[in-house]
Design a protein around this motif. Structure first.
Motif, PDB file in Angstrom:
ATOM      1  N   LEU A  48     -14.373 -20.870  17.800  1.00 54.54           N
ATOM      2  CA  LEU A  48     -13.823 -19.547  18.122  1.00 54.54           C
ATOM      3  C   LEU A  48     -12.895 -19.568  19.331  1.00 54.54           C
ATOM      4  O   LEU A  48     -11.958 -18.779  19.400  1.00 54.54           O
ATOM      5  N   ASP A  49     -13.140 -20.447  20.281  1.00 55.77           N
ATOM      6  CA  ASP A  49     -12.305 -20.530  21.481  1.00 55.77           C
ATOM      7  C   ASP A  49     -11.309 -21.685  21.420  1.00 55.77           C
ATOM      8  O   ASP A  49     -10.802 -22.123  22.454  1.00 55.77           O
ATOM      9  N   ALA A  50     -11.036 -22.171  20.221  1.00 54.20           N
ATOM     10  CA  ALA A  50     -10.144 -23.324  20.057  1.00 54.20           C
ATOM     11  C   ALA A  50      -8.753 -23.036  20.605  1.00 54.20           C
ATOM     12  O   ALA A  50      -8.237 -21.927  20.482  1.00 54.20           O
ATOM     13  N   ARG A  51      -8.160 -24.045  21.202  1.00 53.51           N
ATOM     14  CA  ARG A  51      -6.783 -23.977  21.688  1.00 53.51           C
ATOM     15  C   ARG A  51      -5.909 -25.034  21.011  1.00 53.51           C
ATOM     16  O   ARG A  51      -4.711 -24.863  20.900  1.00 53.51           O
ATOM     17  N   ALA A  79      -1.527 -17.367  16.290  1.00 49.23           N
ATOM     18  CA  ALA A  79      -2.668 -16.923  17.091  1.00 49.23           C
ATOM     19  C   ALA A  79      -2.694 -17.621  18.452  1.00 49.23           C
ATOM     20  O   ALA A  79      -3.643 -17.455  19.207  1.00 49.23           O
ATOM     21  N   GLY A  80      -1.650 -18.405  18.740  1.00 45.62           N
ATOM     22  CA  GLY A  80      -1.546 -19.034  20.056  1.00 45.62           C
ATOM     23  C   GLY A  80      -2.120 -20.429  20.168  1.00 45.62           C
ATOM     24  O   GLY A  80      -2.174 -20.979  21.272  1.00 45.62           O
ATOM     25  N   LEU A  81      -2.530 -21.035  19.074  1.00 45.01           N
ATOM     26  CA  LEU A  81      -3.070 -22.395  19.136  1.00 45.01           C
ATOM     27  C   LEU A  81      -1.946 -23.421  19.088  1.00 45.01           C
ATOM     28  O   LEU A  81      -0.906 -23.193  18.468  1.00 45.01           O
ATOM     29  N   ASP A 103      -9.914 -29.109  19.311  1.00 45.15           N
ATOM     30  CA  ASP A 103     -11.020 -28.148  19.342  1.00 45.15           C
ATOM     31  C   ASP A 103     -11.391 -27.690  17.936  1.00 45.15           C
ATOM     32  O   ASP A 103     -12.461 -27.112  17.735  1.00 45.15           O
ATOM     33  N   LEU A 104     -10.503 -27.933  16.991  1.00 42.72           N
ATOM     34  CA  LEU A 104     -10.678 -27.439  15.627  1.00 42.72           C
ATOM     35  C   LEU A 104      -9.889 -28.325  14.677  1.00 42.72           C
ATOM     36  O   LEU A 104      -8.763 -28.721  14.976  1.00 42.72           O
ATOM     37  N   ILE A 105     -10.498 -28.620  13.543  1.00 44.81           N
ATOM     38  CA  ILE A 105      -9.809 -29.331  12.464  1.00 44.81           C
ATOM     39  C   ILE A 105      -9.867 -28.442  11.229  1.00 44.81           C
ATOM     40  O   ILE A 105     -10.924 -27.924  10.873  1.00 44.81           O
ATOM     41  N   VAL A 106      -8.706 -28.249  10.598  1.00 46.15           N
ATOM     42  CA  VAL A 106      -8.652 -27.465   9.358  1.00 46.15           C
ATOM     43  C   VAL A 106      -8.314 -28.419   8.219  1.00 46.15           C
ATOM     44  O   VAL A 106      -7.297 -29.098   8.251  1.00 46.15           O
ATOM     45  N   ASN A 107      -9.176 -28.451   7.239  1.00 43.43           N
ATOM     46  CA  ASN A 107      -9.051 -29.342   6.100  1.00 43.43           C
ATOM     47  C   ASN A 107      -8.330 -28.639   4.954  1.00 43.43           C
ATOM     48  O   ASN A 107      -8.785 -27.597   4.495  1.00 43.43           O
ATOM     49  N   THR A 108      -7.207 -29.197   4.503  1.00 44.87           N
ATOM     50  CA  THR A 108      -6.527 -28.634   3.328  1.00 44.87           C
ATOM     51  C   THR A 108      -6.657 -29.567   2.131  1.00 44.87           C
ATOM     52  O   THR A 108      -5.997 -29.370   1.121  1.00 44.87           O
TER      53      THR A 108
END
Length: 159
Positions: A48-51, A79-81, A103-108
């Motif tokens: 949720l706080d990922a940058r 969203a500013g990331l 901070d975050l990985i999005v898998n496509t």
């Protein structure tokens, strides 16, 4: 087997029963689904706080979704990331760690990576269907069906 039963159970709000015709066995997957949802919510709450985000793009036939990866990256940037997109044939932890810290990985790629191979990822990992929770900044409306959702529609969300 259990693979398909779990996938169905994540996608519907009805009890799911699996059948193994080779062992003449009937089984439920409720416990596995409960654990998967708990892991999904843990990843989402930590993200949720990922940058800094990494978007994974597969080159495998049937999983190669460059348009989806671009839309995901644009939504996260909106969203500013800070976002990087990395292309893979096979995802492995060593390759991911060599890309740096995120901070975050999005898998496509294959949506089951986040549920079945979570240990490969050195950071919280989500599928595109879960981005709306990150962009909204809250998880109270989480639906388990979003765990396997690769929909582009969620990329229209803005914080």
């Amino acid at each position: 087997g259990r693979f398909h039963a779990i996938g169905v159970a994540l996608s519907v709000d009805e009890p799911v029963v699996g059948v193994d015709p080779y062992l003449s066995r009937v089984f439920t997957v409720e416990d596995e689904v409960r654990r998967i949802v708990a892991r999904r919510l843990d990843d989402l709450s930590r993200a949720l706080d990922a940058r800094d985000a990494l978007v994974l793009l597969s080159i495998k036939p049937g999983q190669h979704a460059p348009r989806l990866a671009r839309r995901v990256a644009a939504a996260l940037r909106g969203a500013g990331l800070r976002v990087r997109v990395a292309t893979f044939d096979d995802v492995d932890e060593c390759k991911l760690r060599n890309l740096g810290s995120f901070d975050l990985i999005v898998n496509t790629a294959c949506p089951r990576l986040v549920t079945d191979d979570r240990g490969l990822f050195p950071a919280p990992v989500i599928n595109p269907g879960e981005i709306k929770y990150i962009l909204a900044g809250e998880l109270s409306t989480y639906k388990k069906a979003d765990a396997l959702n690769l929909s582009c529609e969620v990329c229209a969300w803005r914080r």
